[in-house]
Design a protein around this motif. Structure first.
Motif, PDB file in Angstrom:
ATOM      1  N   GLY A  25       0.835  -1.209   0.000  1.00 47.59           N
ATOM      2  CA  GLY A  25       0.000   0.000   0.000  1.00 47.59           C
ATOM      3  C   GLY A  25       0.869   1.259   0.000  1.00 47.59           C
ATOM      4  O   GLY A  25       1.712   1.442   0.862  1.00 47.59           O
ATOM      5  N   ILE A  26       0.633   2.062  -1.099  1.00 49.80           N
ATOM      6  CA  ILE A  26       1.447   3.263  -1.285  1.00 49.80           C
ATOM      7  C   ILE A  26       1.114   4.309  -0.228  1.00 49.80           C
ATOM      8  O   ILE A  26       2.027   4.890   0.375  1.00 49.80           O
ATOM      9  CB  ILE A  26       1.285   3.821  -2.722  1.00 49.80           C
ATOM     10  CG1 ILE A  26       1.968   2.845  -3.714  1.00 49.80           C
ATOM     11  CG2 ILE A  26       1.829   5.234  -2.844  1.00 49.80           C
ATOM     12  CD1 ILE A  26       1.775   3.150  -5.174  1.00 49.80           C
ATOM     13  N   ASP A  27      -0.178   4.504   0.095  1.00 54.42           N
ATOM     14  CA  ASP A  27      -0.447   5.514   1.124  1.00 54.42           C
ATOM     15  C   ASP A  27      -0.058   5.009   2.503  1.00 54.42           C
ATOM     16  O   ASP A  27       0.331   5.784   3.386  1.00 54.42           O
ATOM     17  CB  ASP A  27      -1.906   5.981   1.072  1.00 54.42           C
ATOM     18  CG  ASP A  27      -2.903   4.886   1.377  1.00 54.42           C
ATOM     19  OD1 ASP A  27      -2.693   3.754   0.918  1.00 54.42           O
ATOM     20  OD2 ASP A  27      -3.875   5.166   2.095  1.00 54.42           O
ATOM     21  N   ASP A  28      -0.067   3.662   2.682  1.00 51.95           N
ATOM     22  CA  ASP A  28       0.469   3.088   3.927  1.00 51.95           C
ATOM     23  C   ASP A  28       1.962   3.421   4.058  1.00 51.95           C
ATOM     24  O   ASP A  28       2.436   3.763   5.144  1.00 51.95           O
ATOM     25  CB  ASP A  28       0.328   1.564   3.933  1.00 51.95           C
ATOM     26  CG  ASP A  28      -1.095   1.074   3.804  1.00 51.95           C
ATOM     27  OD1 ASP A  28      -1.690   1.268   2.728  1.00 51.95           O
ATOM     28  OD2 ASP A  28      -1.627   0.530   4.772  1.00 51.95           O
ATOM     29  N   ALA A  29       2.688   3.319   2.957  1.00 50.41           N
ATOM     30  CA  ALA A  29       4.142   3.551   2.971  1.00 50.41           C
ATOM     31  C   ALA A  29       4.454   4.954   3.479  1.00 50.41           C
ATOM     32  O   ALA A  29       5.379   5.154   4.283  1.00 50.41           O
ATOM     33  CB  ALA A  29       4.721   3.345   1.568  1.00 50.41           C
ATOM     34  N   VAL A  30       3.659   5.924   3.043  1.00 55.49           N
ATOM     35  CA  VAL A  30       3.884   7.311   3.471  1.00 55.49           C
ATOM     36  C   VAL A  30       3.567   7.448   4.960  1.00 55.49           C
ATOM     37  O   VAL A  30       4.336   8.046   5.725  1.00 55.49           O
ATOM     38  CB  VAL A  30       3.006   8.274   2.640  1.00 55.49           C
ATOM     39  CG1 VAL A  30       3.310   9.720   3.009  1.00 55.49           C
ATOM     40  CG2 VAL A  30       3.232   8.067   1.150  1.00 55.49           C
ATOM     41  N   ALA A  31       2.470   6.837   5.387  1.00 56.60           N
ATOM     42  CA  ALA A  31       2.085   6.892   6.812  1.00 56.60           C
ATOM     43  C   ALA A  31       3.147   6.236   7.682  1.00 56.60           C
ATOM     44  O   ALA A  31       3.507   6.752   8.755  1.00 56.60           O
ATOM     45  CB  ALA A  31       0.727   6.206   7.014  1.00 56.60           C
ATOM     46  N   LEU A  32       3.705   5.121   7.213  1.00 57.30           N
ATOM     47  CA  LEU A  32       4.759   4.432   7.968  1.00 57.30           C
ATOM     48  C   LEU A  32       6.012   5.299   8.063  1.00 57.30           C
ATOM     49  O   LEU A  32       6.639   5.385   9.123  1.00 57.30           O
ATOM     50  CB  LEU A  32       5.079   3.083   7.312  1.00 57.30           C
ATOM     51  CG  LEU A  32       4.019   1.991   7.477  1.00 57.30           C
ATOM     52  CD1 LEU A  32       4.294   0.819   6.520  1.00 57.30           C
ATOM     53  CD2 LEU A  32       3.978   1.482   8.925  1.00 57.30           C
ATOM     54  N   ALA A  33       6.359   5.976   6.971  1.00 56.39           N
ATOM     55  CA  ALA A  33       7.544   6.853   7.001  1.00 56.39           C
ATOM     56  C   ALA A  33       7.378   7.915   8.080  1.00 56.39           C
ATOM     57  O   ALA A  33       8.260   8.128   8.921  1.00 56.39           O
ATOM     58  CB  ALA A  33       7.748   7.501   5.631  1.00 56.39           C
ATOM     59  N   ILE A  34       6.218   8.572   8.077  1.00 59.84           N
ATOM     60  CA  ILE A  34       5.978   9.657   9.045  1.00 59.84           C
ATOM     61  C   ILE A  34       6.014   9.123  10.472  1.00 59.84           C
ATOM     62  O   ILE A  34       6.647   9.688  11.365  1.00 59.84           O
ATOM     63  CB  ILE A  34       4.639  10.356   8.741  1.00 59.84           C
ATOM     64  CG1 ILE A  34       4.705  11.082   7.394  1.00 59.84           C
ATOM     65  CG2 ILE A  34       4.257  11.327   9.863  1.00 59.84           C
ATOM     66  CD1 ILE A  34       3.369  11.643   6.909  1.00 59.84           C
ATOM     67  N   ALA A  35       5.376   7.976  10.691  1.00 59.42           N
ATOM     68  CA  ALA A  35       5.329   7.399  12.051  1.00 59.42           C
ATOM     69  C   ALA A  35       6.715   6.975  12.515  1.00 59.42           C
ATOM     70  O   ALA A  35       7.127   7.261  13.644  1.00 59.42           O
ATOM     71  CB  ALA A  35       4.371   6.211  12.073  1.00 59.42           C
ATOM     72  N   LEU A  36       7.461   6.322  11.645  1.00 57.27           N
ATOM     73  CA  LEU A  36       8.761   5.756  12.042  1.00 57.27           C
ATOM     74  C   LEU A  36       9.804   6.839  12.308  1.00 57.27           C
ATOM     75  O   LEU A  36      10.703   6.635  13.128  1.00 57.27           O
ATOM     76  CB  LEU A  36       9.261   4.789  10.966  1.00 57.27           C
ATOM     77  CG  LEU A  36       8.483   3.465  10.857  1.00 57.27           C
ATOM     78  CD1 LEU A  36       8.799   2.757   9.537  1.00 57.27           C
ATOM     79  CD2 LEU A  36       8.806   2.555  12.057  1.00 57.27           C
ATOM     80  N   TYR A  37       9.686   7.967  11.661  1.00 55.88           N
ATOM     81  CA  TYR A  37      10.655   9.050  11.868  1.00 55.88           C
ATOM     82  C   TYR A  37      10.163  10.096  12.861  1.00 55.88           C
ATOM     83  O   TYR A  37      10.849  11.082  13.122  1.00 55.88           O
ATOM     84  CB  TYR A  37      11.000   9.721  10.536  1.00 55.88           C
ATOM     85  CG  TYR A  37      12.000   8.928   9.715  1.00 55.88           C
ATOM     86  CD1 TYR A  37      11.569   8.129   8.649  1.00 55.88           C
ATOM     87  CD2 TYR A  37      13.366   8.940  10.016  1.00 55.88           C
ATOM     88  CE1 TYR A  37      12.467   7.381   7.901  1.00 55.88           C
ATOM     89  CE2 TYR A  37      14.268   8.194   9.267  1.00 55.88           C
ATOM     90  CZ  TYR A  37      13.819   7.416   8.220  1.00 55.88           C
ATOM     91  OH  TYR A  37      14.714   6.671   7.480  1.00 55.88           O
ATOM     92  N   SER A  38       8.946   9.880  13.400  1.00 54.69           N
ATOM     93  CA  SER A  38       8.419  10.859  14.367  1.00 54.69           C
ATOM     94  C   SER A  38       9.117  10.699  15.712  1.00 54.69           C
ATOM     95  O   SER A  38       9.319   9.576  16.191  1.00 54.69           O
ATOM     96  CB  SER A  38       6.910  10.628  14.554  1.00 54.69           C
ATOM     97  OG  SER A  38       6.501  11.176  15.780  1.00 54.69           O
ATOM     98  N   GLU A  39       9.473  11.866  16.334  1.00 53.86           N
ATOM     99  CA  GLU A  39      10.093  11.791  17.664  1.00 53.86           C
ATOM    100  C   GLU A  39       9.058  11.474  18.738  1.00 53.86           C
ATOM    101  O   GLU A  39       9.389  11.188  19.872  1.00 53.86           O
ATOM    102  CB  GLU A  39      10.741  13.147  18.042  1.00 53.86           C
ATOM    103  CG  GLU A  39      11.868  13.616  17.134  1.00 53.86           C
ATOM    104  CD  GLU A  39      11.350  14.559  16.026  1.00 53.86           C
ATOM    105  OE1 GLU A  39      12.174  15.006  15.225  1.00 53.86           O
ATOM    106  OE2 GLU A  39      10.129  14.793  15.961  1.00 53.86           O
ATOM    107  N   GLU A  40       7.772  11.538  18.376  1.00 50.28           N
ATOM    108  CA  GLU A  40       6.733  11.386  19.412  1.00 50.28           C
ATOM    109  C   GLU A  40       6.117   9.991  19.475  1.00 50.28           C
ATOM    110  O   GLU A  40       5.325   9.701  20.368  1.00 50.28           O
ATOM    111  CB  GLU A  40       5.612  12.411  19.172  1.00 50.28           C
ATOM    112  CG  GLU A  40       6.076  13.855  19.349  1.00 50.28           C
ATOM    113  CD  GLU A  40       5.405  14.765  18.347  1.00 50.28           C
ATOM    114  OE1 GLU A  40       5.979  14.948  17.264  1.00 50.28           O
ATOM    115  OE2 GLU A  40       4.296  15.248  18.650  1.00 50.28           O
TER     116      GLU A  40
END
Ligand code: RIB
Ligand code: CA
Length: 306
Positions: A13-28
């Protein structure tokens, strides 16, 4: 800062990939576990995609393989939106499989939740099969689940059925179990997904932003969740956005149930904003998203990636 522990259940899932990127690099956010579920494509492909993403992001997060079939209905897929691989557009390196744990997704979620000192937030961004099985097999873990923030559903029209959104339509029985769980639920559905749009000028910024932005740019060339002209829909990022910047959303407390027997409406989330059904509220629904705030948040979040 104490990071919020989460488990992401996903069908990249392409939109999943973007969501995972944001979550994995989030400091929170502390992504404790990624579980995979058949949805956009079958579970082998979505697992392969999740592993390829983790290798690309250089993130060591355990992955547990989940259901390849909905609870009752025949599987559907969204390869018309994400390509036959489920994540067409970029030539990833072959993944390492050492991140795959021996437990299946349900048992891995159970283990992570029951042993966590902090209550865990579940973030399903695919069909709800794994989550329903978890809640049925291990009801006792509800005490250590903080919230379920899911991408799915719609207060109005659908994108997989006339009134059904894909994640719910793919496994409506599972969705009904989740909405009847009495857990705190936030539904980030099409009402906000259709406002979370990326346009060509944004995509061009991603192309030269960083390694991750360039990869996402290439995925977007194949993504058919919307169009470059009318905007690409960042459905799954809305669930992550709610965790990180809830003030971007308008939210209503309401009663939500899932239609299972309507010959024309199976898979519809019935969101009773006016209380016609006289049922107690069982969820929060995101009814609107500030598109300007979202765009700013989206690009600045991806700026944090490698
Ligand atoms: O309806 C949008 C949802 O279906 C998103 O999660 C997308 O990845 C697809 O699974
Ligand atoms: Ca998804």
């Amino acid at each position: 800062m104490i990071k919020r522990p989460i488990i992401i259940d996903t069908d990249p899932g392409i939109d999943d990939a973007v969501a995972l990127a944001i979550a994995l690099y989030s400091e929170e956010l502390d992504v404790r576990l990624i579980t995979t579920v058949a949805g956009n494509v079958d579970v082998d492909k979505v697992t392969y995609n999740a592993l390829r993403l983790l290798k690309f992001f250089e993130k060591e997060v355990p992955v547990a393989i989940g259901a390849n079939q909905p609870l009752i209905k025949e599987p559907i897929d969204a390869s018309n939106v994400h390509g036959s691989t489920g994540m067409d557009g970029y030539d990833f390196d072959e993944p390492d499989y050492h991140l795959v744990v021996k437990e299946n997704a349900v048992n891995a979620m159970y283990k992570e939740i029951i042993n966590s000192e902090e209550p865990i937030t579940l973030v399903p961004i695919g069909p709800l099969t794994n989550i329903a099985l978890l809640l049925k097999l291990y009801p006792e873990i509800k005490d250590n689940i903080k919230e379920i923030v899911l991408m799915g559903g719609s207060t109005a029209r659908g994108n997989a059925g006339v009134l059904a959104e894909f994640n719910i339509f793919a496994d409506p029985e599972a969705a009904k179990i989740v909405f009847k769980s009495n857990l705190p639920i936030v539904m980030a559905g099409l009402d906000v997904g259709l406002q979370a749009l990326v346009y060509p000028e944004d995509s061009e910024k991603l192309k030269t932003m960083n390694h991750t932005g360039n990869m996402i740019y290439h995925l977007f060339q194949k993504y058919r969740g919307g169009s470059m002209k009318t905007g690409l829909k960042m459905y799954d990022s809305c669930a992550i956005a709610y965790l990180l910047k809830p003030e971007m959303f308008e939210v209503a407390d309401t009663f939500i149930d899932v239609e299972l027997t309507g010959s024309l409406t199976t898979g519809a989330t019935v969101v009773d904003l006016k209380g016609y059904l006289k049922q107690p509220n069982n969820a929060k629904v995101c009814t609107s998203l500030d598109p300007v705030m979202f765009k700013e948040w989206f690009l600045s979040s991806l700026q944090k990636c490698n």
